[in-house]
Design a protein around this motif. Structure first.
Motif, PDB file in Angstrom:
ATOM      1  N   TYR A  82      -1.790   1.324 -21.099  1.00 10.66           N
ATOM      2  CA  TYR A  82      -2.017   2.769 -21.174  1.00 10.66           C
ATOM      3  C   TYR A  82      -2.906   3.144 -22.356  1.00 10.66           C
ATOM      4  CZ  TYR A  82      -0.925   7.733 -21.787  1.00 10.66           C
ATOM      5  OH  TYR A  82      -1.014   9.099 -21.960  1.00 10.66           O
ATOM      6  N   ASP A  83      -2.749   2.459 -23.492  1.00  9.23           N
ATOM      7  CA  ASP A  83      -3.501   2.812 -24.699  1.00  9.23           C
ATOM      8  C   ASP A  83      -4.999   2.614 -24.542  1.00  9.23           C
ATOM      9  OD1 ASP A  83      -1.088   3.385 -25.888  1.00  9.23           O
ATOM     10  OD2 ASP A  83      -0.862   1.381 -26.787  1.00  9.23           O
ATOM     11  N   VAL A  84      -5.415   1.718 -23.665  1.00  3.90           N
ATOM     12  CA  VAL A  84      -6.837   1.424 -23.501  1.00  3.90           C
ATOM     13  C   VAL A  84      -7.520   2.399 -22.546  1.00  3.90           C
ATOM     14  CG1 VAL A  84      -8.465  -0.441 -22.936  1.00  3.90           C
ATOM     15  CG2 VAL A  84      -6.244  -0.988 -23.920  1.00  3.90           C
ATOM     16  N   LEU A  85      -6.751   3.128 -21.763  1.00  5.21           N
ATOM     17  CA  LEU A  85      -7.327   4.046 -20.779  1.00  5.21           C
ATOM     18  C   LEU A  85      -8.107   5.170 -21.444  1.00  5.21           C
ATOM     19  CD1 LEU A  85      -4.302   4.493 -18.328  1.00  5.21           C
ATOM     20  CD2 LEU A  85      -6.404   3.224 -17.867  1.00  5.21           C
ATOM     21  N   PRO A  86      -9.162   5.662 -20.793  1.00  4.32           N
ATOM     22  CA  PRO A  86      -9.819   6.881 -21.298  1.00  4.32           C
ATOM     23  C   PRO A  86      -8.895   8.089 -21.146  1.00  4.32           C
ATOM     24  CG  PRO A  86     -10.741   6.216 -19.189  1.00  4.32           C
ATOM     25  CD  PRO A  86      -9.835   5.107 -19.616  1.00  4.32           C
ATOM     26  N   ASP A  87      -9.206   9.148 -21.842  1.00  2.00           N
ATOM     27  CA  ASP A  87      -8.315  10.314 -21.868  1.00  2.00           C
ATOM     28  C   ASP A  87      -8.104  10.915 -20.483  1.00  2.00           C
ATOM     29  OD1 ASP A  87      -8.028  10.039 -24.583  1.00  2.00           O
ATOM     30  OD2 ASP A  87      -9.667  11.414 -25.068  1.00  2.00           O
ATOM     31  N   TRP A  88      -9.121  10.903 -19.625  1.00  2.70           N
ATOM     32  CA  TRP A  88      -8.987  11.545 -18.313  1.00  2.70           C
ATOM     33  C   TRP A  88      -8.131  10.725 -17.357  1.00  2.70           C
ATOM     34  CZ3 TRP A  88     -11.160   8.777 -14.238  1.00  2.70           C
ATOM     35  CH2 TRP A  88     -12.089   7.800 -14.587  1.00  2.70           C
ATOM     36  N   LEU A  89      -7.792   9.487 -17.719  1.00  2.00           N
ATOM     37  CA  LEU A  89      -6.897   8.673 -16.897  1.00  2.00           C
ATOM     38  C   LEU A  89      -5.474   8.618 -17.453  1.00  2.00           C
ATOM     39  CD1 LEU A  89      -9.007   5.572 -15.765  1.00  2.00           C
ATOM     40  CD2 LEU A  89      -8.060   7.380 -14.353  1.00  2.00           C
ATOM     41  N   LYS A  90      -5.250   9.209 -18.598  1.00  2.00           N
ATOM     42  CA  LYS A  90      -3.919   9.168 -19.204  1.00  2.00           C
ATOM     43  C   LYS A  90      -3.068  10.313 -18.662  1.00  2.00           C
ATOM     44  CE  LYS A  90      -5.287   6.889 -23.510  1.00  2.00           C
ATOM     45  NZ  LYS A  90      -5.359   6.973 -24.985  1.00  2.00           N
ATOM     46  N   ASP A  91      -2.586  10.132 -17.440  1.00  2.00           N
ATOM     47  CA  ASP A  91      -1.798  11.176 -16.793  1.00  2.00           C
ATOM     48  C   ASP A  91      -0.299  10.945 -16.940  1.00  2.00           C
ATOM     49  OD1 ASP A  91      -1.774  13.563 -14.982  1.00  2.00           O
ATOM     50  OD2 ASP A  91      -0.661  12.164 -13.712  1.00  2.00           O
ATOM     51  N   ASN A  92       0.121   9.701 -17.050  1.00  5.88           N
ATOM     52  CA  ASN A  92       1.554   9.391 -17.123  1.00  5.88           C
ATOM     53  C   ASN A  92       1.784   8.432 -18.292  1.00  5.88           C
ATOM     54  OD1 ASN A  92       4.250   8.808 -16.722  1.00  5.88           O
ATOM     55  ND2 ASN A  92       4.048   8.559 -14.507  1.00  5.88           N
ATOM     56  N   ASP A  93       2.263   8.966 -19.394  1.00  7.05           N
ATOM     57  CA  ASP A  93       2.450   8.136 -20.589  1.00  7.05           C
ATOM     58  C   ASP A  93       3.725   7.306 -20.533  1.00  7.05           C
ATOM     59  OD1 ASP A  93       4.048  10.323 -20.663  1.00  7.05           O
ATOM     60  OD2 ASP A  93       3.565  10.944 -22.704  1.00  7.05           O
ATOM     61  N   TYR A  94       4.499   7.422 -19.432  1.00  8.39           N
ATOM     62  CA  TYR A  94       5.690   6.591 -19.284  1.00  8.39           C
ATOM     63  C   TYR A  94       5.368   5.232 -18.654  1.00  8.39           C
ATOM     64  CZ  TYR A  94       8.286  10.826 -20.357  1.00  8.39           C
ATOM     65  OH  TYR A  94       8.776  11.957 -20.974  1.00  8.39           O
ATOM     66  N   LEU A  95       4.203   5.127 -18.050  1.00  6.98           N
ATOM     67  CA  LEU A  95       3.750   3.852 -17.497  1.00  6.98           C
ATOM     68  C   LEU A  95       2.843   3.176 -18.526  1.00  6.98           C
ATOM     69  CD1 LEU A  95       2.903   4.983 -13.851  1.00  6.98           C
ATOM     70  CD2 LEU A  95       4.966   3.813 -14.641  1.00  6.98           C
ATOM     71  N   LEU A  96       3.380   2.190 -19.210  1.00  5.36           N
ATOM     72  CA  LEU A  96       2.679   1.597 -20.349  1.00  5.36           C
ATOM     73  C   LEU A  96       1.739   0.466 -19.949  1.00  5.36           C
ATOM     74  CD1 LEU A  96       5.628   1.471 -22.919  1.00  5.36           C
ATOM     75  CD2 LEU A  96       3.937   3.278 -22.560  1.00  5.36           C
ATOM     76  N   HIS A  97       1.955  -0.162 -18.791  1.00  9.27           N
ATOM     77  CA  HIS A  97       1.148  -1.319 -18.405  1.00  9.27           C
ATOM     78  C   HIS A  97       0.803  -1.237 -16.917  1.00  9.27           C
ATOM     79  CE1 HIS A  97       2.078  -3.226 -22.259  1.00  9.27           C
ATOM     80  NE2 HIS A  97       3.349  -2.918 -22.059  1.00  9.27           N
ATOM     81  N   GLY A  98      -0.186  -2.038 -16.535  1.00  9.82           N
ATOM     82  CA  GLY A  98      -0.526  -2.174 -15.119  1.00  9.82           C
ATOM     83  C   GLY A  98      -1.497  -1.155 -14.575  1.00  9.82           C
ATOM     84  N   HIS A  99      -2.272  -0.499 -15.426  1.00  9.53           N
ATOM     85  CA  HIS A  99      -3.206   0.524 -14.954  1.00  9.53           C
ATOM     86  C   HIS A  99      -4.538  -0.104 -14.541  1.00  9.53           C
ATOM     87  CE1 HIS A  99      -0.779   3.993 -16.286  1.00  9.53           C
ATOM     88  NE2 HIS A  99      -0.420   3.209 -17.283  1.00  9.53           N
ATOM     89  N   ARG A 100      -5.178   0.519 -13.559  1.00  4.98           N
ATOM     90  CA  ARG A 100      -6.528   0.104 -13.189  1.00  4.98           C
ATOM     91  C   ARG A 100      -7.528   0.618 -14.215  1.00  4.98           C
ATOM     92  NH1 ARG A 100      -7.225   2.546  -7.341  1.00  4.98           N
ATOM     93  NH2 ARG A 100      -6.142   4.204  -8.449  1.00  4.98           N
ATOM     94  N   PRO A 101      -8.564  -0.152 -14.514  1.00  7.98           N
ATOM     95  CA  PRO A 101      -9.635   0.380 -15.363  1.00  7.98           C
ATOM     96  C   PRO A 101     -10.514   1.333 -14.556  1.00  7.98           C
ATOM     97  CG  PRO A 101     -10.189  -1.820 -14.626  1.00  7.98           C
ATOM     98  CD  PRO A 101      -8.789  -1.549 -14.129  1.00  7.98           C
ATOM     99  N   PRO A 102     -11.369   2.105 -15.192  1.00  6.68           N
ATOM    100  CA  PRO A 102     -12.305   2.945 -14.441  1.00  6.68           C
ATOM    101  C   PRO A 102     -13.183   2.086 -13.526  1.00  6.68           C
ATOM    102  CG  PRO A 102     -12.267   3.597 -16.741  1.00  6.68           C
ATOM    103  CD  PRO A 102     -11.467   2.340 -16.648  1.00  6.68           C
ATOM    104  N   MET A 103     -13.244   2.461 -12.264  1.00  5.44           N
ATOM    105  CA  MET A 103     -13.979   1.689 -11.266  1.00  5.44           C
ATOM    106  C   MET A 103     -15.406   2.228 -11.129  1.00  5.44           C
ATOM    107  SD  MET A 103     -12.002  -0.655 -10.071  1.00  5.44           S
ATOM    108  CE  MET A 103     -10.267  -1.089  -9.988  1.00  5.44           C
TER     109      MET A 103
END
Length: 278
Positions: free
Chosen positions: A97-118
């Motif tokens: 979650y910490d590496v995501l850009p601000d516009w992708l940080k919608d759910n701060d309870y999910l800390l891992h497993g996010h897709r990067p910007p495609m």
């Protein structure tokens, strides 16, 4: 002796006579001297012109080089971007979650497993076959979309003998299935492509919330129709209230500020109150 006399006589000429003779010689030689000067001037002019032409040609070549270098750099950057896109589409890893850009940080309870910007829609749609934070949302809404679409078509194709008022009841059930199909289709598309870019994420987020409002409105149509089956006037009043509240929720969902992660509680409260009021 004669020679000496002549020379003596010539040497004995007055200075004025000698000056006149010299002026005469210069006068006779004047055109020749001018021609020589013109030739020298032409030679020097030709040399200057050739030198200026060489300088101009060098300057033009330098300008061509200056103009060509940015074009070459631009083409090199395009090829590099194509290469990066191909690599990105083929191989990518989930990020925290910490590496995501601000516009992708919608759910701060999910800390891992996010897709990067495609980088493309193709990469977004291919990501539905990978495991990440949106896999469950994508597949549940996608399968629900297919299911309700199938049930809706099946209901509309049923013979009229199964309905007491075929036209009215088909319209009522059609409104319900239409709201469900739109909601689920907008939702699975949003969860699939929202990591494409900020603009795409914002656009499909508006469609997602609009679909939720449409589903709420459509789900109340059959309930109100059969609850007030013998009371057309109260049924019309309740249907009007539902439509007004649903349209107001859709209008509010179109605000860009409303779609930011900061207003996530506001969005949830808006749709919850909309549902409870109905």
């Amino acid at each position: 002796m004669a020679t000496c006399k002549v020379s003596g006589q010539e040497s004995g000429l007055p200075s004025s006579t000698r000056a006149e003779a010299e002026d005469l010689e210069l006068t006779e030689l004047g055109p020749l001297l001018e021609v020589g000067r013109e030739r020298k001037g032409q030679t020097s002019t030709c040399g200057n012109e050739n030198q200026a032409a060489k300088v101009t040609q060098e300057e033009e070549e330098e300008e061509v080089r200056v103009l060509t270098l940015p074009l070459q750099a631009h083409h090199a950057m395009e090829k590099m971007e194509e290469f990066v896109y191909k690599v990105w589409e083929g191989r990518w890893r989930v990020i925290p979650y910490d590496v995501l850009p601000d516009w992708l940080k919608d759910n701060d309870y999910l800390l891992h497993g996010h897709r990067p910007p495609m980088p493309s829609f193709r990469a977004c749609f291919r990501s539905i076959f990978r495991i990440h934070t949106e896999t469950g949302n994508i597949w549940t809404h996608l399968l629900g979309f297919v299911l309700f679409l199938f049930l809706g078509v099946l209901t509309m194709l049923r013979p009229n003998m199964y309905f007491m008022a075929p036209l009215q009841e088909k319209v009522v059930f059609g409104m319900f299935f239409l709201g469900a199909v739109l909601c689920l289709s907008f939702s699975w598309l949003f969860h699939t492509v929202y990591c494409h870019s900020e603009k795409v994420s914002r656009t499909f987020s508006k469609l997602d919330y609009s679909g939720i409002a449409l589903l709420i409105m459509g789900s109340f149509v059959p309930w109100l129709y059969y609850s007030f089956y013998c009371s057309p006037q109260p049924r019309l009043i309740y249907l009007s209230i539902v439509c007004v509240l649903g349209i107001s929720a859709i209008v509010v969902a179109q605000w860009d500020r409303f779609a930011t992660p900061k207003h996530r509680p506001t969005r949830a409260g808006n749709f919850t109150s909309h549902h409870l009021q109905q």
